[in-house]
Design a protein around this motif. Structure first.
Motif, mmCIF file in Angstrom:
data_model
loop_
_atom_site.group_PDB
_atom_site.id
_atom_site.type_symbol
_atom_site.label_atom_id
_atom_site.label_comp_id
_atom_site.label_asym_id
_atom_site.label_seq_id
_atom_site.Cartn_x
_atom_site.Cartn_y
_atom_site.Cartn_z
ATOM 1 N N THR A 185 12.355 11.963 -3.593
ATOM 2 C CA THR A 185 13.460 11.624 -2.700
ATOM 3 C C THR A 185 13.821 10.142 -2.783
ATOM 4 O OG1 THR A 185 12.834 13.408 -1.195
ATOM 5 C CG2 THR A 185 14.291 11.726 -0.308
ATOM 6 N N VAL A 186 12.834 9.261 -2.836
ATOM 7 C CA VAL A 186 13.144 7.829 -2.869
ATOM 8 C C VAL A 186 13.797 7.405 -4.187
ATOM 9 C CG1 VAL A 186 11.379 7.203 -1.176
ATOM 10 C CG2 VAL A 186 10.819 7.065 -3.611
ATOM 11 N N LYS A 187 13.746 8.254 -5.190
ATOM 12 C CA LYS A 187 14.412 7.961 -6.467
ATOM 13 C C LYS A 187 15.866 8.409 -6.480
ATOM 14 C CE LYS A 187 10.176 8.410 -9.169
ATOM 15 N NZ LYS A 187 9.474 9.226 -10.163
ATOM 16 N N GLU A 188 16.293 9.097 -5.422
ATOM 17 C CA GLU A 188 17.644 9.646 -5.369
ATOM 18 C C GLU A 188 18.597 8.662 -4.696
ATOM 19 O OE1 GLU A 188 18.617 12.621 -6.700
ATOM 20 O OE2 GLU A 188 16.571 12.786 -7.502
ATOM 21 N N TYR A 189 19.203 7.798 -5.502
ATOM 22 C CA TYR A 189 20.157 6.805 -4.978
ATOM 23 C C TYR A 189 21.127 6.396 -6.076
ATOM 24 C CZ TYR A 189 17.252 3.414 -7.423
ATOM 25 O OH TYR A 189 16.562 2.739 -8.394
ATOM 26 N N ASN A 190 22.201 5.749 -5.657
ATOM 27 C CA ASN A 190 23.160 5.128 -6.564
ATOM 28 C C ASN A 190 23.239 3.655 -6.213
ATOM 29 O OD1 ASN A 190 24.127 7.566 -7.842
ATOM 30 N ND2 ASN A 190 25.224 7.990 -5.953
ATOM 31 N N LEU A 191 23.512 2.847 -7.217
ATOM 32 C CA LEU A 191 23.781 1.436 -6.967
ATOM 33 C C LEU A 191 25.287 1.237 -6.999
ATOM 34 C CD1 LEU A 191 21.019 -0.253 -9.164
ATOM 35 C CD2 LEU A 191 21.037 0.053 -6.684
ATOM 36 N N ILE A 192 25.802 0.645 -5.937
ATOM 37 C CA ILE A 192 27.265 0.427 -5.877
ATOM 38 C C ILE A 192 27.582 -1.052 -5.721
ATOM 39 C CG2 ILE A 192 27.795 2.713 -4.992
ATOM 40 C CD1 ILE A 192 28.018 1.480 -2.212
ATOM 41 N N HIS A 205 6.080 14.952 6.637
ATOM 42 C CA HIS A 205 6.763 16.245 6.596
ATOM 43 C C HIS A 205 6.966 16.810 5.191
ATOM 44 C CE1 HIS A 205 7.496 16.592 10.853
ATOM 45 N NE2 HIS A 205 7.938 15.356 10.887
ATOM 46 N N THR A 206 7.025 15.932 4.186
ATOM 47 C CA THR A 206 7.309 16.444 2.837
ATOM 48 C C THR A 206 6.187 16.188 1.845
ATOM 49 O OG1 THR A 206 8.447 14.460 2.000
ATOM 50 C CG2 THR A 206 9.783 16.062 3.235
ATOM 51 N N GLY A 207 5.241 15.304 2.178
ATOM 52 C CA GLY A 207 4.143 15.014 1.273
ATOM 53 C C GLY A 207 4.490 13.929 0.271
ATOM 54 N N LYS A 252 0.819 -1.217 0.000
ATOM 55 C CA LYS A 252 0.000 0.000 0.000
ATOM 56 C C LYS A 252 0.851 1.265 0.000
ATOM 57 C CE LYS A 252 -4.291 -1.876 1.707
ATOM 58 N NZ LYS A 252 -5.371 -1.795 2.681
ATOM 59 N N ILE A 253 1.962 1.283 0.712
ATOM 60 C CA ILE A 253 2.859 2.445 0.676
ATOM 61 C C ILE A 253 3.456 2.583 -0.719
ATOM 62 C CG2 ILE A 253 5.056 3.386 1.520
ATOM 63 C CD1 ILE A 253 2.886 3.794 3.573
ATOM 64 N N CYS A 254 3.842 1.467 -1.340
ATOM 65 C CA CYS A 254 4.356 1.518 -2.713
ATOM 66 C C CYS A 254 3.303 2.070 -3.668
ATOM 67 C CB CYS A 254 4.807 0.130 -3.174
ATOM 68 S SG CYS A 254 6.355 -0.410 -2.431
ATOM 69 N N ILE A 256 9.516 5.985 6.379
ATOM 70 C CA ILE A 256 8.833 6.572 5.224
ATOM 71 C C ILE A 256 7.632 7.381 5.703
ATOM 72 C CG2 ILE A 256 7.308 4.597 4.745
ATOM 73 C CD1 ILE A 256 9.227 6.586 2.056
ATOM 74 N N ILE A 257 7.036 6.994 6.823
ATOM 75 C CA ILE A 257 5.898 7.746 7.375
ATOM 76 C C ILE A 257 6.345 9.146 7.774
ATOM 77 C CG2 ILE A 257 4.245 7.880 9.291
ATOM 78 C CD1 ILE A 257 4.174 4.768 9.173
#
Length: 167
Positions: free
Chosen positions: A160-167, A151-153, A47-49, A145-146
């Protein structure tokens, strides 16, 4: 228990900027009648996804993986540390995966070479730095995530959750 969780979230976040947007779907998630913890948690994640438009196919039916668990139990020559890696490797092979992506904390648990020897690429999610205002307090990262949603909507959390790198 669920009433306490709802009350706690209500009182902790009722002054958050996006409370009125986030609390109703959160309350719906927490009020699920599911009593099996595994299914309850799986339902929460799904549901969060959905709320964040994350379209990952989430497999949560443990009965489909019983054969892997039985095979691991019957292997006497495998040590305790390797059994965690072997479980992942066997699941990936069962579902024809070539890559396994784990949170960054797994760098202490899993060895890229061990996975490579077993025909899998192992990558870790390295979240880019972020911060947001939390009730005029100094930023306390990685709460939940709650917290981010309150706080950010939804839209900012999606970004924000799309901001990552795979290492």
């Amino acid at each position: 228990m669920e009433r306490e969780t709802i009350k706690s979230n209500f009182f902790n976040y009722k002054k958050a900027n996006y409370f009125s947007d986030i609390y109703p779907p959160l309350e719906d998630i927490i009020n699920s009648p599911e009593i099996n913890l595994h299914l309850f948690n799986s339902n929460c994640i799904i549901k969060i996804c959905k709320l964040l438009d994350i379209r990952t196919n989430i497999l949560y039916d443990n009965s489909k993986n019983q054969d892997v668990e039985e095979e691991l139990v019957n292997q006497n020559n495998i040590n305790k540390e390797d059994i965690k890696s072997q479980r992942i490797i066997k699941f990936c092979k069962k579902f024809n995966s070539k890559t396994y992506i784990n949170p960054i904390g797994g760098t202490e648990l899993y060895d890229k070479e061990y996975f490579k020897k077993n025909g899998l690429e192992l990558l870790f999610v390295n979240t880019k730095d972020y911060s947001y205002e939390q009730f005029n307090h100094s930023f306390n990262e990685h709460l939940s995530i709650i917290d981010m949603l309150m706080h950010t909507g939804i839209e900012q959390t999606k970004q924000t959750v799309k901001e990552y790198n795979l290492i």
